[in-house]
Design a protein around this motif. Structure first.
Motif, PDB file in Angstrom:
ATOM      1  N   PRO A   1       0.820  -1.228   0.000  1.00 32.49           N
ATOM      2  CA  PRO A   1       0.000   0.000   0.000  1.00 32.49           C
ATOM      3  C   PRO A   1       0.845   1.266   0.000  1.00 32.49           C
ATOM      4  N   ASP A   2       0.334   2.286  -0.686  1.00 36.98           N
ATOM      5  CA  ASP A   2       1.019   3.569  -0.730  1.00 36.98           C
ATOM      6  C   ASP A   2       0.899   4.289   0.605  1.00 36.98           C
ATOM      7  N   ALA A   3       1.782   5.261   0.816  1.00 36.84           N
ATOM      8  CA  ALA A   3       1.678   6.112   2.000  1.00 36.84           C
ATOM      9  C   ALA A   3       0.372   6.900   1.920  1.00 36.84           C
ATOM     10  N   PRO A   4      -0.289   7.138   3.045  1.00 34.71           N
ATOM     11  CA  PRO A   4      -1.599   7.799   3.031  1.00 34.71           C
ATOM     12  C   PRO A   4      -1.500   9.259   2.597  1.00 34.71           C
ATOM     13  N   GLU A   5      -2.582   9.728   1.990  1.00 31.51           N
ATOM     14  CA  GLU A   5      -2.654  11.115   1.530  1.00 31.51           C
ATOM     15  C   GLU A   5      -3.857  11.848   2.113  1.00 31.51           C
ATOM     16  N   ALA A   6      -4.548  11.223   3.050  1.00 35.33           N
ATOM     17  CA  ALA A   6      -5.780  11.800   3.582  1.00 35.33           C
ATOM     18  C   ALA A   6      -5.500  13.117   4.305  1.00 35.33           C
ATOM     19  N   PRO A   7      -6.345  14.137   4.107  1.00 36.03           N
ATOM     20  CA  PRO A   7      -6.222  15.389   4.866  1.00 36.03           C
ATOM     21  C   PRO A   7      -6.750  15.192   6.279  1.00 36.03           C
ATOM     22  N   PRO A   8      -6.561  16.160   7.185  1.00 38.08           N
ATOM     23  CA  PRO A   8      -7.103  16.025   8.536  1.00 38.08           C
ATOM     24  C   PRO A   8      -8.606  15.799   8.514  1.00 38.08           C
ATOM     25  N   GLY A   9      -9.058  14.885   9.355  1.00 39.12           N
ATOM     26  CA  GLY A   9     -10.478  14.580   9.438  1.00 39.12           C
ATOM     27  C   GLY A   9     -10.701  13.118   9.762  1.00 39.12           C
ATOM     28  N   VAL A  10     -11.953  12.749   9.918  1.00 40.78           N
ATOM     29  CA  VAL A  10     -12.307  11.366  10.223  1.00 40.78           C
ATOM     30  C   VAL A  10     -12.131  10.516   8.970  1.00 40.78           C
ATOM     31  N   ILE A  11     -11.455   9.384   9.117  1.00 42.01           N
ATOM     32  CA  ILE A  11     -11.262   8.454   8.003  1.00 42.01           C
ATOM     33  C   ILE A  11     -12.466   7.529   7.885  1.00 42.01           C
ATOM     34  N   GLY A  12     -12.849   6.878   8.985  1.00 44.15           N
ATOM     35  CA  GLY A  12     -13.969   5.956   8.943  1.00 44.15           C
ATOM     36  C   GLY A  12     -14.106   5.199  10.242  1.00 44.15           C
ATOM     37  N   SER A  13     -15.095   4.319  10.292  1.00 40.13           N
ATOM     38  CA  SER A  13     -15.354   3.471  11.457  1.00 40.13           C
ATOM     39  C   SER A  13     -15.241   2.017  11.043  1.00 40.13           C
ATOM     40  N   ILE A  14     -14.563   1.216  11.851  1.00 40.74           N
ATOM     41  CA  ILE A  14     -14.396  -0.199  11.565  1.00 40.74           C
ATOM     42  C   ILE A  14     -14.584  -0.995  12.855  1.00 40.74           C
ATOM     43  N   ALA A  15     -14.659  -2.313  12.719  1.00 41.18           N
ATOM     44  CA  ALA A  15     -14.906  -3.163  13.889  1.00 41.18           C
ATOM     45  C   ALA A  15     -13.642  -3.474  14.679  1.00 41.18           C
TER      46      ALA A  15
ATOM     47  N   ALA B   1      -5.564  -8.119  15.326  1.00 39.69           N
ATOM     48  CA  ALA B   1      -5.425  -9.383  16.055  1.00 39.69           C
ATOM     49  C   ALA B   1      -6.804  -9.943  16.341  1.00 39.69           C
ATOM     50  N   ALA B   2      -6.956 -11.239  16.128  1.00 43.23           N
ATOM     51  CA  ALA B   2      -8.159 -11.966  16.521  1.00 43.23           C
ATOM     52  C   ALA B   2      -7.724 -13.158  17.361  1.00 43.23           C
ATOM     53  N   THR B   3      -8.650 -14.024  17.725  1.00 46.69           N
ATOM     54  CA  THR B   3      -8.321 -15.103  18.649  1.00 46.69           C
ATOM     55  C   THR B   3      -7.173 -15.963  18.145  1.00 46.69           C
ATOM     56  N   ARG B   4      -7.212 -16.356  16.888  1.00 47.00           N
ATOM     57  CA  ARG B   4      -6.171 -17.237  16.334  1.00 47.00           C
ATOM     58  C   ARG B   4      -5.607 -16.703  15.031  1.00 47.00           C
ATOM     59  N   GLN B   5      -5.691 -15.421  14.817  1.00 47.21           N
ATOM     60  CA  GLN B   5      -5.253 -14.853  13.543  1.00 47.21           C
ATOM     61  C   GLN B   5      -4.647 -13.478  13.727  1.00 47.21           C
ATOM     62  N   VAL B   6      -3.601 -13.212  12.924  1.00 46.01           N
ATOM     63  CA  VAL B   6      -3.061 -11.871  12.743  1.00 46.01           C
ATOM     64  C   VAL B   6      -3.197 -11.560  11.260  1.00 46.01           C
ATOM     65  N   ARG B   7      -3.741 -10.402  10.939  1.00 45.29           N
ATOM     66  CA  ARG B   7      -3.950 -10.063   9.536  1.00 45.29           C
ATOM     67  C   ARG B   7      -3.696  -8.577   9.322  1.00 45.29           C
ATOM     68  N   ALA B   8      -3.539  -8.196   8.055  1.00 47.99           N
ATOM     69  CA  ALA B   8      -3.261  -6.807   7.715  1.00 47.99           C
ATOM     70  C   ALA B   8      -4.123  -6.377   6.546  1.00 47.99           C
ATOM     71  N   ASP B   9      -4.437  -5.082   6.502  1.00 46.56           N
ATOM     72  CA  ASP B   9      -5.030  -4.505   5.303  1.00 46.56           C
ATOM     73  C   ASP B   9      -4.441  -3.115   5.104  1.00 46.56           C
ATOM     74  N   GLY B  10      -4.852  -2.460   4.065  1.00 50.18           N
ATOM     75  CA  GLY B  10      -4.343  -1.135   3.756  1.00 50.18           C
ATOM     76  C   GLY B  10      -5.083  -0.599   2.542  1.00 50.18           C
ATOM     77  N   PRO B  11      -4.871   0.681   2.252  1.00 52.53           N
ATOM     78  CA  PRO B  11      -3.977   1.609   2.951  1.00 52.53           C
ATOM     79  C   PRO B  11      -4.540   2.045   4.299  1.00 52.53           C
ATOM     80  N   VAL B  12      -3.734   2.773   5.052  1.00 54.27           N
ATOM     81  CA  VAL B  12      -4.144   3.187   6.391  1.00 54.27           C
ATOM     82  C   VAL B  12      -5.385   4.073   6.342  1.00 54.27           C
ATOM     83  N   ASP B  13      -5.506   4.875   5.293  1.00 51.89           N
ATOM     84  CA  ASP B  13      -6.633   5.797   5.222  1.00 51.89           C
ATOM     85  C   ASP B  13      -7.832   5.226   4.474  1.00 51.89           C
ATOM     86  N   ALA B  14      -7.918   3.891   4.358  1.00 53.58           N
ATOM     87  CA  ALA B  14      -9.118   3.278   3.795  1.00 53.58           C
ATOM     88  C   ALA B  14     -10.292   3.504   4.739  1.00 53.58           C
TER      89      ALA B  14
END
Length: 392
Positions: free
Chosen positions: A39-53, A67-80
């Motif tokens: 993923p590219d470096a984030p470009e989001a301006p100041p403000g709320v990005i979003g809500s996630i679980a 982190a979950a009970t038996r899993q480590v996972r990643a997503d991106g970009p940070v400002d998704a």
């Protein structure tokens, strides 16, 4: 003949059942590696990005690791704005995730069977692994969001390219890049924290200090100390790591210390119990004002007062002061001047703001808040997507 055939058939069924049981119940791990570009470096301006679980640990300014009970996972970009299909994931069974930390692009996960598994954040490939003694935590304790597991991991801290792991009977320091055990010690009374100046601090009982580079004990105590004293870390990154300051309490005498160098330096600006630090600036909230003082000489630099009233001072970053107001505005000030950099309501879309903050993380210019219900227990979240992410 018929009895022999029946016995053979029963044996075959049992063998098949045993084979299935092995595939289902035998210890296993599955790694789904990254197939998309980093993923590219984030470009989001100041403000709320979003809500996630789930609560994200921001890694390398480009990934969100969960982190979950038996899993480590990643997503991106940070400002998704939403949670994405995993960029990579790593699962084990039957062990459970105890903690996750990151040093650079290396993501180190700790498991309930004592294993450490380091993953390359850019690909999801295993970089190194190490077996160890069982941790005190019996298993996953992150709740629905996983916030505690990635922001306050059990028995883990980082600094200076090292990962310190407390387990039964010892603390081991690993080189994060290679997994080599650099040093070990028997200091295991409680979880330690690290300082920006390169110390590993065991704060309980009779406090002890170790050089992160080689594990050698360091003899230090406040000048008025007779026997023992309490220690509180101040101005830390996630996992109580690379703390810029600390407060000691010896017989009721409270002193603030800057710990960004080789030895602690007295910092009266940090004596106040509600103060924190970033760089050479100490910040405290007093009578609904944010007051900044110079750490070296304790002189006031600036003070800020706004409406509505200040509700909570958040972790700081070098050069930035973050806090929440009573109506859940997130305000960011320039640490050197007190100038307001950004201000916005910490809500995505039409979300309401009658929540209280749970775990909070500040990293790489992003603020992540776990939103809890105003009343209830530790698992009573504000909504089904309780984590809100903002760019400051």
């Amino acid at each position: 003949m018929r009895r022999w055939l029946v016995a053979l058939a029963v044996a075959g069924v049992l063998a098949a059942t045993g084979l299935v049981a092995y595939h289902v119940f035998a210890p296993a791990e599955v790694a789904d590696l990254a197939s998309d570009p980093y993923p590219d470096a984030p470009e989001a301006p100041p403000g709320v990005i979003g809500s996630i679980a789930p609560a994200p640990l921001i890694v390398d300014g480009r990934l969100r690791v969960y982190a979950a009970t038996r899993q480590v996972r990643a997503d991106g970009p940070v400002d998704a704005r939403t949670q994405r299909t995993p960029y990579w994931s790593y699962r084990r069974w039957p062990a459970q995730v105890v903690g996750v930390v990151a040093v650079g692009t290396t993501v180190v996960s700790r498991w309930s069977d004592g294993d450490l598994v380091a993953l390359d954040g850019r690909t999801g490939r295993i970089s190194w692994r190490s077996s160890g003694r069982l941790p005190e935590a019996a298993g996953y304790d992150g709740g629905t969001t996983g916030a505690r597991t990635v922001y306050e991991p059990d028995g883990m801290a980082t600094a200076a390219g090292r990962v310190m792991v407390r387990e039964a009977g010892q603390v081991r320091a690993f080189a994060a890049a290679t997994g080599r055990v650099v040093w070990r010690t028997n200091a295991t009374d409680c979880d330690g924290f690290t300082t920006a100046g390169g110390w590993y601090v065991v704060p309980c009982g009779i406090p002890r200090f170790y050089d992160i580079a080689n594990g050698q004990p360091i003899n230090w105590a406040p000048p008025e100390t007779v026997a023992t004293f309490g220690i509180e870390p101040v101005g830390c990154d996630v996992a109580l790591s690379e703390c810029a300051g600390m407060r000691t309490n010896s017989g009721g005498t409270v002193r603030g210390w800057l710990v960004e160098g080789a030895t602690p330096v007295a910092a009266p600006a940090l004596d106040a119990p509600n103060s924190t630090v970033a760089g050479d600036v100490a910040i405290a909230v007093s009578n609904d004002e944010v007051v900044a003082r110079s750490v070296p000489n304790n002189t006031e630099i600036w003070r800020w007062r706004g409406k509505p009233n200040i509700a909570e001072l958040l972790p700081m970053e070098t050069g930035a002061v973050h806090f929440l107001t009573a109506d859940r505005q997130l305000v960011t000030l320039d640490a050197a001047s007190g100038r307001e950099r950004s201000r916005f309501v910490l809500a995505y879309g039409r979300e309401r703001t009658h929540w209280v903050p749970g775990h909070v993380a500040v990293r790489d210019g992003f603020v992540t808040v776990e939103r809890m219900a105003p009343t209830g227990g530790p698992e009573d979240y504000f909504s089904v997507v309780p984590i809100i992410i903002a760019r400051t």
